[in-house]
Design a protein around this motif. Structure first.
Motif, PDB file in Angstrom:
ATOM      1  N   LEU A 165       7.359  31.870  37.601  1.00 48.10           N
ATOM      2  CA  LEU A 165       8.585  32.135  36.849  1.00 48.10           C
ATOM      3  C   LEU A 165       9.160  33.500  37.203  1.00 48.10           C
ATOM      4  O   LEU A 165      10.384  33.654  37.351  1.00 48.10           O
ATOM      5  N   GLN A 166       8.296  34.486  37.339  1.00 50.80           N
ATOM      6  CA  GLN A 166       8.760  35.834  37.651  1.00 50.80           C
ATOM      7  C   GLN A 166       9.384  35.898  39.036  1.00 50.80           C
ATOM      8  O   GLN A 166      10.473  36.456  39.217  1.00 50.80           O
ATOM      9  N   LYS A 167       8.728  35.327  40.031  1.00 47.14           N
ATOM     10  CA  LYS A 167       9.228  35.399  41.402  1.00 47.14           C
ATOM     11  C   LYS A 167      10.525  34.632  41.598  1.00 47.14           C
ATOM     12  O   LYS A 167      11.379  35.023  42.394  1.00 47.14           O
ATOM     13  N   THR A 168      10.663  33.507  40.887  1.00 46.61           N
ATOM     14  CA  THR A 168      11.874  32.682  41.043  1.00 46.61           C
ATOM     15  C   THR A 168      12.956  33.051  40.043  1.00 46.61           C
ATOM     16  O   THR A 168      14.010  32.415  40.014  1.00 46.61           O
ATOM     17  N   ALA A 169      12.695  34.077  39.212  1.00 49.55           N
ATOM     18  CA  ALA A 169      13.649  34.518  38.195  1.00 49.55           C
ATOM     19  C   ALA A 169      14.055  33.358  37.288  1.00 49.55           C
ATOM     20  O   ALA A 169      15.216  33.202  36.923  1.00 49.55           O
ATOM     21  N   SER A 170      13.065  32.516  36.954  1.00 47.96           N
ATOM     22  CA  SER A 170      13.307  31.362  36.091  1.00 47.96           C
ATOM     23  C   SER A 170      12.926  31.698  34.653  1.00 47.96           C
ATOM     24  O   SER A 170      11.863  32.270  34.410  1.00 47.96           O
ATOM     25  N   ARG A 171      13.764  31.323  33.712  1.00 44.67           N
ATOM     26  CA  ARG A 171      13.495  31.601  32.306  1.00 44.67           C
ATOM     27  C   ARG A 171      12.437  30.672  31.738  1.00 44.67           C
ATOM     28  O   ARG A 171      11.790  30.995  30.743  1.00 44.67           O
ATOM     29  N   ASP A 172      12.285  29.480  32.335  1.00 46.15           N
ATOM     30  CA  ASP A 172      11.341  28.511  31.817  1.00 46.15           C
ATOM     31  C   ASP A 172      10.944  27.537  32.915  1.00 46.15           C
ATOM     32  O   ASP A 172      11.383  27.651  34.056  1.00 46.15           O
ATOM     33  N   ARG A 173      10.089  26.594  32.568  1.00 47.38           N
ATOM     34  CA  ARG A 173       9.559  25.647  33.548  1.00 47.38           C
ATOM     35  C   ARG A 173      10.643  24.781  34.165  1.00 47.38           C
ATOM     36  O   ARG A 173      10.617  24.489  35.366  1.00 47.38           O
TER      37      ARG A 173
END
Length: 239
Positions: free
Chosen positions: A213-221
Protein backbone atom coordinates in the motif's frame (compact mmCIF):
# COMPACT_ATOMS: atom_id res chain seq x y z
CA UNK A 1 -17.50 2.32 16.88
CA UNK A 2 -17.39 2.96 13.14
CA UNK A 3 -18.26 6.61 12.51
CA UNK A 4 -20.25 7.19 9.30
CA UNK A 5 -21.49 10.19 7.34
CA UNK A 6 -24.38 9.56 4.93
CA UNK A 7 -24.52 11.79 1.83
CA UNK A 8 -27.60 11.63 -0.42
CA UNK A 9 -29.82 14.38 -1.81
CA UNK A 10 -32.99 12.35 -1.29
CA UNK A 11 -34.26 12.78 2.27
CA UNK A 12 -36.04 9.42 2.36
CA UNK A 13 -32.98 7.53 1.16
CA UNK A 14 -30.66 9.45 3.46
CA UNK A 15 -32.87 8.89 6.49
CA UNK A 16 -33.40 5.23 5.67
CA UNK A 17 -29.68 4.59 5.36
CA UNK A 18 -29.00 6.41 8.61
CA UNK A 19 -31.58 4.34 10.48
CA UNK A 20 -30.33 1.08 8.99
CA UNK A 21 -26.68 1.81 9.74
CA UNK A 22 -27.41 3.25 13.17
CA UNK A 23 -29.18 0.05 14.20
CA UNK A 24 -25.89 -1.87 13.98
CA UNK A 25 -24.12 -2.18 17.32
CA UNK A 26 -20.73 -1.24 15.90
CA UNK A 27 -21.79 1.66 13.65
CA UNK A 28 -22.89 5.19 14.48
CA UNK A 29 -24.05 7.83 11.99
CA UNK A 30 -22.41 11.12 12.99
CA UNK A 31 -23.72 13.30 10.17
CA UNK A 32 -25.94 13.60 7.10
CA UNK A 33 -25.27 15.61 3.95
CA UNK A 34 -27.66 16.60 1.16
CA UNK A 35 -24.91 17.29 -1.39
CA UNK A 36 -21.25 16.69 -2.02
CA UNK A 37 -20.13 20.04 -0.66
CA UNK A 38 -21.78 19.28 2.67
CA UNK A 39 -20.22 15.82 2.65
CA UNK A 40 -16.73 17.27 2.26
CA UNK A 41 -17.35 19.85 5.01
CA UNK A 42 -18.74 17.26 7.43
CA UNK A 43 -15.90 14.86 6.70
CA UNK A 44 -13.31 17.50 7.53
CA UNK A 45 -15.05 18.51 10.74
CA UNK A 46 -16.32 15.13 12.02
CA UNK A 47 -13.51 12.83 10.81
CA UNK A 48 -15.73 9.79 10.11
CA UNK A 49 -14.25 6.42 9.22
CA UNK A 50 -16.60 6.04 6.23
CA UNK A 51 -18.73 8.29 4.01
CA UNK A 52 -21.63 6.57 2.23
CA UNK A 53 -21.73 8.73 -0.87
CA UNK A 54 -24.39 9.08 -3.56
CA UNK A 55 -23.00 9.89 -7.02
CA UNK A 56 -25.62 12.27 -8.42
CA UNK A 57 -26.21 15.19 -6.09
CA UNK A 58 -26.67 18.96 -6.52
CA UNK A 59 -24.08 21.67 -5.74
CA UNK A 60 -21.25 19.12 -5.87
CA UNK A 61 -21.60 15.58 -7.21
CA UNK A 62 -20.38 12.55 -5.30
CA UNK A 63 -17.41 11.89 -7.57
CA UNK A 64 -16.03 15.41 -7.12
CA UNK A 65 -16.66 15.18 -3.39
CA UNK A 66 -14.87 11.82 -3.25
CA UNK A 67 -11.84 13.33 -4.96
CA UNK A 68 -11.80 16.23 -2.51
CA UNK A 69 -11.98 13.88 0.49
CA UNK A 70 -9.33 11.41 -0.68
CA UNK A 71 -6.97 14.21 -1.71
CA UNK A 72 -7.09 15.73 1.78
CA UNK A 73 -4.18 14.28 3.76
CA UNK A 74 -5.63 15.64 7.00
CA UNK A 75 -8.49 13.12 6.95
CA UNK A 76 -8.36 9.34 6.77
CA UNK A 77 -11.87 8.53 5.57
CA UNK A 78 -12.92 5.78 3.19
CA UNK A 79 -15.64 6.59 0.66
CA UNK A 80 -18.26 3.94 -0.12
CA UNK A 81 -20.19 4.89 -3.26
CA UNK A 82 -23.89 4.00 -3.17
CA UNK A 83 -25.94 4.52 -6.31
CA UNK A 84 -28.99 3.25 -8.17
CA UNK A 85 -27.15 3.64 -11.46
CA UNK A 86 -25.24 0.69 -12.92
CA UNK A 87 -23.10 2.88 -15.19
CA UNK A 88 -19.50 2.00 -16.07
CA UNK A 89 -18.29 5.58 -16.50
CA UNK A 90 -19.56 6.52 -13.04
CA UNK A 91 -17.93 3.44 -11.53
CA UNK A 92 -14.57 4.22 -13.10
CA UNK A 93 -14.76 7.91 -12.25
CA UNK A 94 -15.54 7.10 -8.62
CA UNK A 95 -12.72 4.58 -8.34
CA UNK A 96 -10.28 6.89 -10.06
CA UNK A 97 -11.31 9.62 -7.60
CA UNK A 98 -10.20 7.29 -4.80
CA UNK A 99 -13.41 5.59 -3.69
CA UNK A 100 -12.75 2.56 -1.50
CA UNK A 101 -15.89 0.71 -2.51
CA UNK A 102 -18.96 0.66 -4.73
CA UNK A 103 -22.40 -0.78 -4.04
CA UNK A 104 -25.72 -0.56 -5.82
CA UNK A 105 -28.50 0.73 -3.56
CA UNK A 106 -30.38 -2.51 -4.17
CA UNK A 107 -27.86 -4.39 -2.04
CA UNK A 108 -29.34 -6.12 1.00
CA UNK A 109 -28.81 -4.92 4.57
CA UNK A 110 -26.12 -7.45 5.40
CA UNK A 111 -24.11 -6.62 2.29
CA UNK A 112 -24.28 -2.90 3.07
CA UNK A 113 -23.16 -3.35 6.68
CA UNK A 114 -20.34 -5.66 5.64
CA UNK A 115 -19.25 -3.12 3.02
CA UNK A 116 -19.11 -0.30 5.57
CA UNK A 117 -17.08 -2.46 7.93
CA UNK A 118 -14.74 -3.49 5.14
CA UNK A 119 -14.11 0.11 4.06
CA UNK A 120 -13.58 1.14 7.69
CA UNK A 121 -10.91 -1.58 8.00
CA UNK A 122 -9.20 -0.27 4.88
CA UNK A 123 -10.05 -3.34 2.82
CA UNK A 124 -12.32 -1.73 0.24
CA UNK A 125 -15.26 -3.46 -1.44
CA UNK A 126 -17.12 -3.79 -4.73
CA UNK A 127 -20.60 -5.04 -5.49
CA UNK A 128 -20.07 -8.65 -6.55
CA UNK A 129 -22.42 -8.16 -9.50
CA UNK A 130 -20.06 -5.53 -10.89
CA UNK A 131 -16.58 -6.69 -9.88
CA UNK A 132 -15.76 -8.99 -12.80
CA UNK A 133 -17.06 -6.50 -15.39
CA UNK A 134 -15.17 -3.64 -13.78
CA UNK A 135 -11.88 -5.50 -13.69
CA UNK A 136 -12.35 -6.84 -17.20
CA UNK A 137 -13.00 -3.32 -18.46
CA UNK A 138 -9.85 -2.14 -16.69
CA UNK A 139 -8.03 -4.82 -18.62
CA UNK A 140 -9.60 -3.71 -21.90
CA UNK A 141 -8.65 -0.10 -21.25
CA UNK A 142 -5.11 -1.16 -20.40
CA UNK A 143 -4.84 -3.08 -23.68
CA UNK A 144 -6.09 -0.03 -25.58
CA UNK A 145 -3.13 1.96 -24.22
CA UNK A 146 -0.64 -0.76 -23.23
CA UNK A 147 2.21 0.00 -20.84
CA UNK A 148 5.54 -1.77 -21.04
CA UNK A 149 5.08 -5.56 -21.44
CA UNK A 150 4.07 -7.43 -18.30
CA UNK A 151 2.73 -10.81 -17.31
CA UNK A 152 1.22 -11.71 -13.99
CA UNK A 153 3.79 -14.50 -13.45
CA UNK A 154 6.91 -12.64 -14.54
CA UNK A 155 10.24 -13.13 -12.85
CA UNK A 156 11.19 -10.56 -10.24
CA UNK A 157 14.00 -9.36 -12.51
CA UNK A 158 11.70 -8.46 -15.38
CA UNK A 159 9.15 -6.91 -13.01
CA UNK A 160 11.71 -4.43 -11.73
CA UNK A 161 13.72 -3.82 -14.88
CA UNK A 162 13.83 -0.13 -15.95
CA UNK A 163 12.22 -0.92 -19.29
CA UNK A 164 9.63 -3.31 -17.85
CA UNK A 165 8.50 -1.78 -14.60
CA UNK A 166 5.08 -0.39 -13.70
CA UNK A 167 3.92 2.68 -15.60
CA UNK A 168 3.24 4.39 -12.25
CA UNK A 169 6.58 5.26 -10.62
CA UNK A 170 7.39 3.47 -7.36
CA UNK A 171 9.69 4.70 -4.57
CA UNK A 172 11.14 1.15 -4.49
CA UNK A 173 10.45 -2.08 -6.42
CA UNK A 174 7.82 -4.39 -5.00
CA UNK A 175 9.27 -7.40 -3.24
CA UNK A 176 8.37 -10.91 -4.33
CA UNK A 177 6.09 -11.29 -1.30
CA UNK A 178 4.38 -7.95 -1.99
CA UNK A 179 3.69 -9.14 -5.53
CA UNK A 180 2.30 -12.40 -4.16
CA UNK A 181 -0.03 -10.42 -1.89
CA UNK A 182 -1.10 -8.22 -4.82
CA UNK A 183 -2.01 -11.28 -6.91
CA UNK A 184 -3.97 -12.81 -4.04
CA UNK A 185 -5.81 -9.54 -3.40
CA UNK A 186 -6.86 -9.55 -7.05
CA UNK A 187 -8.33 -13.01 -6.48
CA UNK A 188 -10.42 -11.63 -3.61
CA UNK A 189 -8.51 -13.46 -0.85
CA UNK A 190 -8.89 -12.38 2.76
CA UNK A 191 -5.93 -11.89 5.09
CA UNK A 192 -6.50 -15.33 6.60
CA UNK A 193 -6.75 -16.97 3.18
CA UNK A 194 -3.56 -15.25 2.00
CA UNK A 195 -1.73 -16.41 5.11
CA UNK A 196 -2.84 -20.01 4.55
CA UNK A 197 -1.90 -19.88 0.87
CA UNK A 198 1.56 -18.46 1.59
CA UNK A 199 2.13 -20.64 4.69
CA UNK A 200 2.85 -17.59 6.87
CA UNK A 201 1.22 -15.84 9.84
CA UNK A 202 -1.46 -13.23 9.26
CA UNK A 203 0.81 -10.62 10.83
CA UNK A 204 3.35 -11.37 8.11
CA UNK A 205 0.71 -10.85 5.42
CA UNK A 206 -0.26 -7.53 7.01
CA UNK A 207 3.39 -6.48 7.02
CA UNK A 208 3.78 -7.13 3.29
CA UNK A 209 0.37 -5.59 2.59
CA UNK A 210 1.43 -2.41 4.38
CA UNK A 211 4.52 -2.26 2.19
CA UNK A 212 2.43 -2.77 -0.94
CA UNK A 213 0.00 0.00 0.00
CA UNK A 214 2.79 2.41 0.86
CA UNK A 215 4.80 1.83 -2.32
CA UNK A 216 1.77 2.07 -4.61
CA UNK A 217 0.33 5.06 -2.72
CA UNK A 218 -2.91 3.11 -2.31
CA UNK A 219 -5.33 4.05 0.46
CA UNK A 220 -6.73 0.52 0.69
CA UNK A 221 -6.67 -2.96 -0.81
CA UNK A 222 -9.10 -2.13 -3.59
CA UNK A 223 -6.98 0.76 -4.82
CA UNK A 224 -3.92 -1.51 -4.74
CA UNK A 225 -5.68 -4.06 -6.95
CA UNK A 226 -6.72 -1.35 -9.40
CA UNK A 227 -3.12 -0.11 -9.42
CA UNK A 228 -2.04 -3.63 -10.27
CA UNK A 229 -4.49 -3.88 -13.16
CA UNK A 230 -3.56 -0.43 -14.44
CA UNK A 231 0.11 -1.37 -14.47
CA UNK A 232 -0.33 -4.82 -15.95
CA UNK A 233 0.91 -6.75 -12.91
CA UNK A 234 -2.27 -8.74 -12.29
CA UNK A 235 -4.92 -10.13 -14.58
CA UNK A 236 -8.58 -11.02 -14.23
CA UNK A 237 -9.01 -14.73 -13.46
CA UNK A 238 -10.71 -16.77 -16.17
CA UNK A 239 -13.42 -17.84 -13.76
Amino acid sequence: MIRVVVADDQVIVRTGLSILLGAAKDITVVGEAANGEEAVRLTRSLRPHVVCMDIRMPVMDGITATGAITADDSVHTGVLILTTFDIDDDIFSALEAGAAGFLLKGADEGTLLDAVRSVARGDGTLDQRLTRRILREFGNRRQATPPAPHASRMSQESRTAPDGGPTDPLPAPLTARELDVLHLLAEGRSTAEMAAHLFVEQTTVKYHLAGLLQKTASRDRLQAVLWGFRNGLVELPDR
